[in-house]
Design a protein around this motif. Structure first.
Motif, short mmCIF file in Angstrom:
data_model
loop_
_atom_site.label_atom_id
_atom_site.label_comp_id
_atom_site.label_asym_id
_atom_site.label_seq_id
_atom_site.Cartn_x
_atom_site.Cartn_y
_atom_site.Cartn_z
N CYS A 72 44.25 45.43 50.26
CA CYS A 72 44.95 45.21 48.99
C CYS A 72 46.30 44.53 49.18
O CYS A 72 46.74 43.77 48.31
N VAL A 389 40.59 48.21 33.01
CA VAL A 389 41.04 49.01 34.16
C VAL A 389 39.99 49.11 35.24
O VAL A 389 40.21 49.75 36.27
N GLU A 390 38.83 48.46 35.04
CA GLU A 390 37.73 48.61 35.99
C GLU A 390 37.88 47.67 37.18
O GLU A 390 38.00 46.45 37.02
N THR A 391 37.89 48.23 38.37
CA THR A 391 37.99 47.45 39.61
C THR A 391 36.61 46.95 40.02
O THR A 391 35.61 47.66 39.90
N ILE A 393 34.40 46.90 42.46
CA ILE A 393 34.18 47.63 43.70
C ILE A 393 33.35 46.81 44.68
O ILE A 393 33.57 46.86 45.90
N ILE A 446 40.77 43.15 40.51
CA ILE A 446 41.36 44.43 40.91
C ILE A 446 42.66 44.56 40.14
O ILE A 446 43.64 43.86 40.44
N SER A 450 45.38 49.38 40.01
CA SER A 450 44.48 49.77 41.09
C SER A 450 45.01 49.30 42.44
O SER A 450 44.92 50.01 43.44
N GLN A 451 45.55 48.08 42.46
CA GLN A 451 46.14 47.59 43.70
C GLN A 451 47.27 48.51 44.15
O GLN A 451 47.40 48.81 45.34
N VAL A 453 47.71 51.72 43.47
CA VAL A 453 47.19 53.01 43.93
C VAL A 453 46.57 52.87 45.32
O VAL A 453 46.85 53.66 46.23
N LEU A 454 45.70 51.85 45.48
CA LEU A 454 45.03 51.70 46.77
C LEU A 454 46.02 51.38 47.88
O LEU A 454 45.88 51.85 49.01
#
Length: 571
Positions: A72, A389-391, A393, A446, A450-451, A453-454
């Motif tokens: 990330c 909000v969906e990454t 995956i 992403i 999300s970036q 958080v990861l």
């Protein structure tokens, strides 16, 4: 109770990790007279403390989180890294690379002079340069050396000790040095540099000599206001296009969006004639509207006139026609009528905004306007960023798999096996996949959240497990080399910055404010950038930061492999 608590942590090490995050984050974010320890250091120290209870955690666990962090990180800076390798960004990219290489050489020289062991040297390189990724990369490289398991464990456990001792000055000391010594070196005094920075802002914003508000902040604050038109503006009758041209000629990017005449509301077009007594709805730069009040007429409160749907959209710059173009080229573009730019971010850093601000591929531009007009403007710039909000995956996992497989490939230099390592492969995959997403943003989404958080969770869980695992030898190592190691960290933090200031002023001859931003980027840390921006009361240093940061992130992370091999060969 204490015995039960320790037994529970030993039986369920996942609780120990979460407890380390909880306490470490609280300590790291605490402010004491303006000073903060930093969350990475806080988590590391708390992990070391809790690790004294002999918490056993499989080493593979931390590797998984570290891969999330590295991928990330690369994904976020990918577009700017490759942009920096092109003609316009090449000087700053080369500058950052030289500074990072000097840091590697200084580290090798200091460690050789003081007879530091390999793990201590890697931790010194990591902490003094505030590059946490070196911890993982160096650990992986040590584990590939031709040593027995006990030797590897000893060396790996030295890394967090040296990191913890040197990181604090690496952040706080460098921030002080660049924000206090930097302006003096570059311009003779902070006051003089502030003046030079304002002159640069005025130059790139084409501010008039009549004392109009600097346009640097004009795009930053979008406003919609209503004015009672006077004869000076409309004469006996002027078209919307003619009035807007008058305003643009005065460096005031404003648009007439609606009109009230004799109590009735009218939508406008370029040929719509404005007459004295009309009430017009103006949209655009807040400072431009304030500066134009004498020309526009008396401001009135007309809620109905200003009640129309306005939306914002974030756009990724992908179109070749928009790349490397200043904002002023879009202000008169027919597809940009009624559109105002609120901000531009590059690698997560907000750029200073002016008429001459250059937009680059991968930049995210936040625009405000009526939906139909926004759609036209988006088509000119590139791709409208998703708001979900969906990454993706599949994209995330594919990138990590591809990177780790590539990183696991090994070649031998003499008797030493050399490989990029799975961590280095994940970082490079992040760069490539982030760059690819900047070109084709319809896949690989992403979200920024999300970036964050990861990246944050990946790094901090990794650091927590490192602390929990390295607890046993921490105090011993600190007693043996504490003061010497700290002073070595001070020298290694400052020497490359001295080189950076010299290169910036005398070799590359950057503008002092932009040069200080590049120095901060070459240190792989945002804290010095914020300190410099605060000292100069300007966002201009960010223009030099993003490319330098992207290059430094890769170069310093790679140095984790090189410093281990240099020290091992020397030993």
């Amino acid at each position: 109770m204490l015995t039960w608590f320790i037994d529970t942590l030993q039986k369920y090490p996942e609780i120990a990790v979460m407890l380390t995050l909880l306490i470490g984050y609280l300590i790291g974010k605490a402010h004491i007279k303006g000073f903060t320890l930093g969350t990475v250091t806080g988590v590391l120290l708390v992990g070391i403390a809790i690790g004294s209870f002999h918490i056993s955690i499989p080493s593979e666990t931390k590797s998984i989180f570290f891969l999330f962090f590295l991928f990330c990180t690369g994904y976020g800076i990918g577009p700017q890294f490759f942009q920096g390798l092109k003609k316009d960004g090449l000087p700053i990219a080369l500058f950052s690379f030289i500074v990072c290489c000097s840091s590697l050489l200084f580290c090798w020289g200091i460690a050789s002079l003081l007879h530091f062991e390999t793990g201590t040297t890697a931790g010194l390189m990591s902490g003094a340069n505030t590059c946490s990724a070196i911890i993982g990369v160096a650990s992986n490289t040590i584990n590939e050396l031709d040593l027995n398991d006990d030797q590897k464990t000893t060396l790996v456990n030295q890394i967090p000790i040296a990191y913890a001792v040197t990181y604090i000055f690496g952040t706080a000391g460098t921030s002080w040095f660049l924000s206090v010594i930097g302006p003096w070196f570059m311009s003779g005094s902070r006051a003089k540099l502030i003046e030079e920075t304002k002159e640069l802002e005025a130059k790139v914003s084409e501010a008039s000599a009549e004392g109009e508000e600097n346009i640097t902040n004009a795009y930053d604050q979008v406003a919609f206001r209503a004015y009672l038109v006077n004869g000076e503006l409309a004469g006996e009758g002027r078209t919307v296009g003619e009035i807007e041209d008058m305003l643009h000629d005065k460096k005031r990017v404003l648009y007439i969006l609606r009109v009230r005449r004799n109590g009735k509301l009218f939508e406008t077009s370029n040929g719509f004639i404005i007459k004295p007594g009309d009430i017009i709805a103006i949209g655009g730069q807040r400072s431009a509207a304030i500066a134009s009040e004498s020309l526009l007429g008396k401001e009135v409160a007309d809620a109905e006139l200003l009640t129309f749907p306005v939306q914002s959209a974030s756009v990724i710059i992908t179109n070749k026609a928009a790349n490397n173009k200043p904002l002023k080229e879009f202000s008169r573009h027919p597809e940009f009528h009624g559109i105002s730019v609120r901000k531009i971010t590059r690698s997560g850093i907000e750029m200073p905004l002016s008429a001459h601000t250059i937009v680059q591929k991968g930049d995210v531009v936040e625009m405000v306007g009526i939906q139909q007009e926004l759609d036209k403007a988006v088509a000119v710039l590139g791709y409208k960023e998703r708001s979900g909000v969906e990454t993706d995956i599949v994209y995330l996992a594919a990138g990590i798999v591809a990177g780790t497989l590539f990183g696991s490939l090994s070649v031998r230099l003499g008797n030493v096996p050399v490989e990029l390592s799975t961590s280095g492969g994940a970082l490079i995959a992040g760069l490539v996949f982030g760059w690819a997403r900047g070109i084709h943003p319809r896949f690989g989404y992403i979200p920024a959240a999300s970036q964050w958080v990861l990246t944050k969770l990946g790094l901090h869980v990794f650091i927590a497990i490192v602390g929990l695992s390295a607890s046993e030898g921490f105090l011993k190592g600190l007693k043996e080399e504490g003061v010497t190691l700290f002073l070595a960290g001070v020298v290694l933090s400052l020497l490359p910055m001295v080189v950076a200031l010299f290169l910036s002023k005398y070799v590359f001859k950057f503008h002092p404010a932009i040069g200080l931003g590049a120095c901060a980027g070459a240190h792989d840390e945002s804290a010095p950038l914020l300190a410099v921006q605060d000292a100069l009361n300007s966002k201009v240093p960010a223009l030099g930061y993003t490319v330098a940061y992207a290059v430094a992130n890769i170069t310093l992370t790679t140095s984790g492999v090189i410093i281990v091999l240099l020290m091992h060969k020397g030993g």
